[in-house]
Design a protein around this motif. Structure first.
Motif, mmCIF file in Angstrom:
data_model
loop_
_atom_site.group_PDB
_atom_site.id
_atom_site.type_symbol
_atom_site.label_atom_id
_atom_site.label_comp_id
_atom_site.label_asym_id
_atom_site.label_seq_id
_atom_site.Cartn_x
_atom_site.Cartn_y
_atom_site.Cartn_z
ATOM 1 N N LEU A 117 0.885 -1.235 -0.114
ATOM 2 C CA LEU A 117 0.028 -0.196 0.226
ATOM 3 C C LEU A 117 0.766 1.281 0.131
ATOM 4 N N ARG A 118 2.300 1.158 0.392
ATOM 5 C CA ARG A 118 3.082 2.257 0.236
ATOM 6 C C ARG A 118 3.659 2.270 -1.143
ATOM 7 N N LYS A 119 3.326 1.334 -2.253
ATOM 8 C CA LYS A 119 3.910 1.294 -3.569
ATOM 9 C C LYS A 119 5.294 0.776 -3.484
ATOM 10 N N GLU A 120 5.749 -0.027 -2.466
ATOM 11 C CA GLU A 120 7.046 -0.245 -2.429
ATOM 12 C C GLU A 120 7.142 -1.805 -3.183
ATOM 13 N N GLY A 153 9.151 -11.957 -13.960
ATOM 14 C CA GLY A 153 10.133 -12.895 -13.597
ATOM 15 C C GLY A 153 11.083 -12.675 -12.574
ATOM 16 N N ASN A 154 12.059 -11.567 -13.033
ATOM 17 C CA ASN A 154 13.176 -11.286 -11.906
ATOM 18 C C ASN A 154 12.792 -10.292 -10.913
ATOM 19 N N ARG A 155 11.629 -9.771 -11.210
ATOM 20 C CA ARG A 155 11.332 -8.589 -10.081
ATOM 21 C C ARG A 155 9.547 -8.600 -10.436
ATOM 22 N N ALA A 156 8.839 -7.977 -9.659
ATOM 23 C CA ALA A 156 7.550 -7.442 -9.880
ATOM 24 C C ALA A 156 7.147 -5.983 -9.878
ATOM 25 N N ASN A 157 6.256 -5.524 -10.680
ATOM 26 C CA ASN A 157 6.014 -4.267 -10.640
ATOM 27 C C ASN A 157 4.648 -3.933 -9.697
ATOM 28 N N ASN A 158 4.894 -3.153 -8.757
ATOM 29 C CA ASN A 158 3.667 -2.741 -7.976
ATOM 30 C C ASN A 158 2.809 -1.767 -8.616
ATOM 31 N N ILE A 204 0.044 4.975 0.820
ATOM 32 C CA ILE A 204 0.359 5.527 2.142
ATOM 33 C C ILE A 204 1.389 6.229 2.144
ATOM 34 N N LYS A 205 1.625 7.526 2.331
ATOM 35 C CA LYS A 205 2.654 8.369 2.249
ATOM 36 C C LYS A 205 3.531 8.473 3.516
ATOM 37 N N SER A 206 3.059 8.035 4.774
ATOM 38 C CA SER A 206 3.894 8.013 5.968
ATOM 39 C C SER A 206 4.693 6.979 5.991
ATOM 40 N N THR A 207 6.060 7.113 6.410
ATOM 41 C CA THR A 207 7.039 6.087 6.461
ATOM 42 C C THR A 207 7.049 5.438 7.850
ATOM 43 N N HIS A 208 6.127 5.955 8.684
ATOM 44 C CA HIS A 208 6.058 5.266 9.952
ATOM 45 C C HIS A 208 5.686 3.897 9.951
ATOM 46 N N THR A 209 6.336 3.134 10.914
ATOM 47 C CA THR A 209 6.131 1.750 11.028
ATOM 48 C C THR A 209 5.321 1.636 12.241
ATOM 49 N N PRO A 210 3.821 1.140 11.961
ATOM 50 C CA PRO A 210 2.866 0.930 13.300
ATOM 51 C C PRO A 210 3.187 -0.478 13.881
ATOM 52 N N GLU A 211 2.921 -0.326 15.244
ATOM 53 C CA GLU A 211 2.956 -1.575 16.008
ATOM 54 C C GLU A 211 1.721 -2.192 15.757
#
Length: 484
Positions: A414-417, A446-451, A459-466
């Motif tokens: 959802l962060r498009k990573e 094959g060698n990778r996947a495109n999101n 999701i623009k936040s880089t926060h890692t939630p608990e």
């Protein structure tokens, strides 16, 4: 909260001291947290809502929460299984279930962004009904289109037009909701900006604008049709006085709604005007400020859905047929025979045959942003599936291979990573799921996947939630299989 002196003096004058004191106390308290379950995608009776603190009494799908979770990091919110919505605005559900009937209708939500009331309406309307959700402001209309895609109902059109444009189109509706722009007094507790922007001059501007909007939209409503007027403000100028004006100038008849005295909803506060109207206020009702009146347009049963001279769509790419039921992506939907494929805004789009004629008029005369189910865009010999098709309630999950994600992977997606796919995943487009629910697509090369998750939705936040921040923890029902 420091309230404007003019607001205090005006509101105390028409409410009286007792109601004013209740409102003042309510505005000083905490706003309740509420959500509305999406009945298109989950069994609202069986759903287990984490932190549930009671049900919204006027809406079966509404739930209060004991505390506000970090909604941003709940994949089920992004998948459209629920919508974060203020409880008072769910009153529309009760209105439509009382007056919407049990046969298909056409409804226009005139000022629909961000889409909360459209979601309420789509759930409450009889199956087979068509909902047109309109927003005149372009940027807000894009938000509306996103939220309607997450809702996932195929019997909907999203437009970006002024009321007068829709009237000129010749489209007619059985139900018209005008949740008009207002001075926002009902949002004071949640939105400090609404407090800072309030003024007596703005109230004057608003009630005049509201009358203009209603007058422009009135021809869209069939004779005998249902007109629902609402604001999120308290003052009688924008509320009761406008309802009285609609009755006197346009000939509307005010209808009563079956409510409970336990809810704390107040009636008319305008001296000499005793028609049934409904005002929700902090301090009396468990929700924010809302005013609503339900009216009937006097007359018979009206005309056809659209007054048309068989005008063709402006150009094929807006609404013309492309491939019909033979479109290669028709198999992505369950019951593809119900749909015809058109090209809308450069995307292949599945339109239910039942309202194709109405769509053609809208595509010819209005700015249609979305309709039916957006399937995908052609790129060379390939068709890139749309995010909307994955979120549709009629999506056939068997049309694509799928990968189940854990919570951390779902948030990364959802962060498009980039999210690595398991060994053995077939090449091509793959549905990414969390707890069995589609979130969107990746393309395995094959060698990778495109999101392929939409960049504007990520999701623009880089926060890692608990924890996993899930609000809905159980969805067992036949509707879960419908979104596979």
């Amino acid at each position: 909260m420091k309230l404007p002196d003019d607001f205090i003096n005006q509101t105390r004058a028409f409410m009286g001291e007792k109601l004013w004191q209740a409102l003042q106390e309510g505005l000083g308290g905490d706003a309740p947290v509420s959500i509305r379950l999406n009945s298109c995608k989950c069994d609202t009776a069986a759903a287990n809502v984490s932190g549930e603190d009671g049900r919204v009494p006027w809406c079966d799908c509404g739930r209060y929460l004991a505390a506000r979770p970090n909604f941003t990091f709940d994949p089920m919110l992004h998948a459209g299984l629920y919508y974060v919505q203020e409880a008072s605005s769910m009153f529309l559900d009760l209105v439509l279930r009382q007056y919407g009937g049990d046969t298909p209708v056409t409804m226009l939500d005139l000022c629909a962004a961000p889409g909360g009331k459209s979601g309420v309406a789509r759930a409450a309307l009889p199956e087979g009904s068509l909902l047109v959700s309109n927003e005149p402001m372009r940027q807000r209309a894009q938000v509306l289109a996103e939220n309607m895609a997450k809702l996932g109902h195929e019997d909907a059109i999203v437009t970006n037009n002024y009321a007068r444009d829709i009237s000129r189109s010749g489209l007619k509706f059985d139900i018209l909701l005008a949740d008009v722009p207002c001075s926002g007094e009902g949002m004071f507790r949640k939105d400090p900006v609404a407090v800072s922007e309030w003024s007596l001059q703005n109230v004057e501007k608003c009630w005049r604008l509201q009358r203009d909007i209603v007058a422009d939209a009135w021809p869209c409503l069939r004779e005998g049709g249902l007109f629902i007027y609402s604001t999120c403000t308290f003052n009688t100028k924008e509320d009761e006085e406008n309802v009285r004006h609609i009755c006197e100038e346009l000939g509307a008849e005010v209808l009563s709604v079956d409510i409970s005295g336990e809810w704390g909803v107040t009636g008319s506060l305008l001296a000499g005007f005793n028609a049934p109207v409904y005002r929700f206020m902090p301090g009396l009702t468990c929700g924010e400020g809302l005013f609503m009146a339900v009216m009937r347009k006097r007359g018979g049963q009206g005309e056809d859905t659209a007054r048309t001279k068989n005008k063709k769509p402006k150009k094929e790419q807006r609404g013309g047929k492309k491939g019909g039921d033979e479109s290669p992506c028709a198999k992505w939907l369950r019951e593809p025979e119900r749909f015809e494929t058109v090209t809308l805004n450069s995307a292949l789009t599945a339109i239910p045959k039942a309202w194709r004629a109405t769509y053609d008029v809208a595509a010819a005369r209005l700015n249609v942003l979305a309709a039916g189910v957006r399937l995908g865009e052609t790129k060379g010999k390939d068709i890139i599936p749309s995010q909307a098709v994955a979120l549709s309630r009629v999506f056939d999950g068997a049309a694509f291979p799928s990968v189940e994600l854990d919570y951390a992977q779902a948030i990364a997606y959802l962060r498009k990573e980039a999210v690595a796919l398991p060994d053995g995943t077939p090449r091509g487009h793959v549905v990414m799921r969390y707890n069995g629910v589609p979130l969107g697509f990746e393309k395995n090369i094959g060698n990778r996947a495109n999101n392929l998750y939409p960049a504007e939705w990520k999701i623009k936040s880089t926060h890692t939630p608990e924890g996993n921040n899930e609000v809905i923890t159980k969805r067992t029902s036949d509707k879960q299989t419908r979104i596979q």
